[in-house]
Design an enzyme around this catalytic site. Sequence first.
Site, PDB file in Angstrom:
ATOM      1  N   PRO A  35     -11.318 -53.990  12.046  1.00  0.00           N
ATOM      2  CA  PRO A  35     -11.391 -55.389  12.448  1.00  0.00           C
ATOM      3  C   PRO A  35     -12.811 -55.915  12.299  1.00  0.00           C
ATOM      4  O   PRO A  35     -13.781 -55.231  12.620  1.00  0.00           O
ATOM      5  CB  PRO A  35     -10.959 -55.363  13.920  1.00  0.00           C
ATOM      6  CG  PRO A  35     -11.202 -53.963  14.373  1.00  0.00           C
ATOM      7  CD  PRO A  35     -11.014 -53.093  13.173  1.00  0.00           C
ATOM      8  N   SER A  36     -12.962 -57.129  11.785  1.00  0.00           N
ATOM      9  CA  SER A  36     -14.299 -57.658  11.510  1.00  0.00           C
ATOM     10  C   SER A  36     -14.561 -59.026  12.126  1.00  0.00           C
ATOM     11  O   SER A  36     -15.687 -59.531  12.049  1.00  0.00           O
ATOM     12  CB  SER A  36     -14.539 -57.719   9.989  1.00  0.00           C
ATOM     13  OG  SER A  36     -13.480 -58.382   9.325  1.00  0.00           O
ATOM     14  N   SER A  37     -13.559 -59.626  12.740  1.00  0.00           N
ATOM     15  CA  SER A  37     -13.796 -60.880  13.474  1.00  0.00           C
ATOM     16  C   SER A  37     -12.659 -61.056  14.466  1.00  0.00           C
ATOM     17  O   SER A  37     -11.544 -60.560  14.247  1.00  0.00           O
ATOM     18  CB  SER A  37     -13.864 -62.081  12.534  1.00  0.00           C
ATOM     19  OG  SER A  37     -14.315 -63.234  13.230  1.00  0.00           O
TER      20      SER A  37
END
Length: 386
Positions: free
Chosen positions: A96-98
């Site tokens: 997950p990045s945001s």
Amino acid sequence: MSVPVERETGPEGLVSGLVEKGVLGSDWLPAFRAVPRHRFVPDVIWPGRAGMNRQSDRMVRTEDPAAWWAAVHRDVPITTQWDDGAYTGPGRGRTPSSSSSMPAMVASMLAALDVEQGSTVLEIGTGTGWNAALLSHRLGSGNVVTVEVDVRSAGEARRRLAHAGFTPRCVVGDGAQGCPEHAPYDRVIATCSIGAVPRAWIEQTRPGGVIVTPWGPTYGGEAVARLTVAGDGTASGPFVGSSAFMRLRAQRKNLPPVPASPDGRAERRTTDLSPDDVGDWIHMFVIGVRVPDLFCRVEPGEEGAYRLWLYDTALTSWASAGFDKGRTTFPVVQSGPRRLWDELEEAHRWWEANGRPGFERFGLTVSEEGHSSVWLDEPAAVLTGT
């Protein structure tokens, strides 16, 4: 006999829940009511679970509007991007990045920021734009600067903010550099975690100003630090609660690949300390603070069994401890010039001997040179430094 009341699913239900939990006070209540979360959540989301880093499968608003609405108004984090936008399919991506942070965490961090009318704020990590909107409602858009490294996320957040009537300065760039053009700031708040406080944040904060940021060691565990900036270029303050945020992109952990089959002469023994008794967030934080270059991997087995592998970041040594349900002693194997399981045990013994302190007893100091030191109860009681 009291009958539980089912709270309305929607913005007011979410706000009422935050008030009942004691994380949302009267100072921020008008902003949370005026700026509902759903206006800042994209149509495609991966809802999480409170207190956990696990996401549900992809949820699309147009496919199930009722489920999307209910998910957005639960007090849980919501992943909005995977793998820096590279993964957009069904299921889940790799990393997950945001996200849209857990509303209780948003409220508690804004409370820790302790803004006053007219305060200027630098936000690191615009994300969906919700936090910037809350700040803009409370302080006025002209007092808010928000920085986002991801171009697409920044553009979507700017559009949502404008649609809601807010016009903070939205900057695309590396959050580690802050935004010197509009400095100095009274407050800095980061919606991403770090392992080292960027020098720019301190330099761009007025003496007496406050930085609120999630901080965590390499091993794991994380808490929100509330640092007061001094006139000599240092910053110090307590941790105010646990957290679990995605890492600042410039500080993502770049751990070395571990060998598939560690070799070397190994020492075998048993331990009374179960690997299951050192896996909570506070345990990982303490271990990471006491042994700054330690990291771990978990090898799952059958029927709940697993093996915990430990490595130092230079890969000079390794250790493993096996867990099986029902056992009271656990096999340990260690190799290399260091005995990493022994170091982990020593960190746990230290925690036990000091009364099993929670996050609120720890604090962080950043020196003028940028070195970070974690302390217990008072800044003079330094545990370790990086």
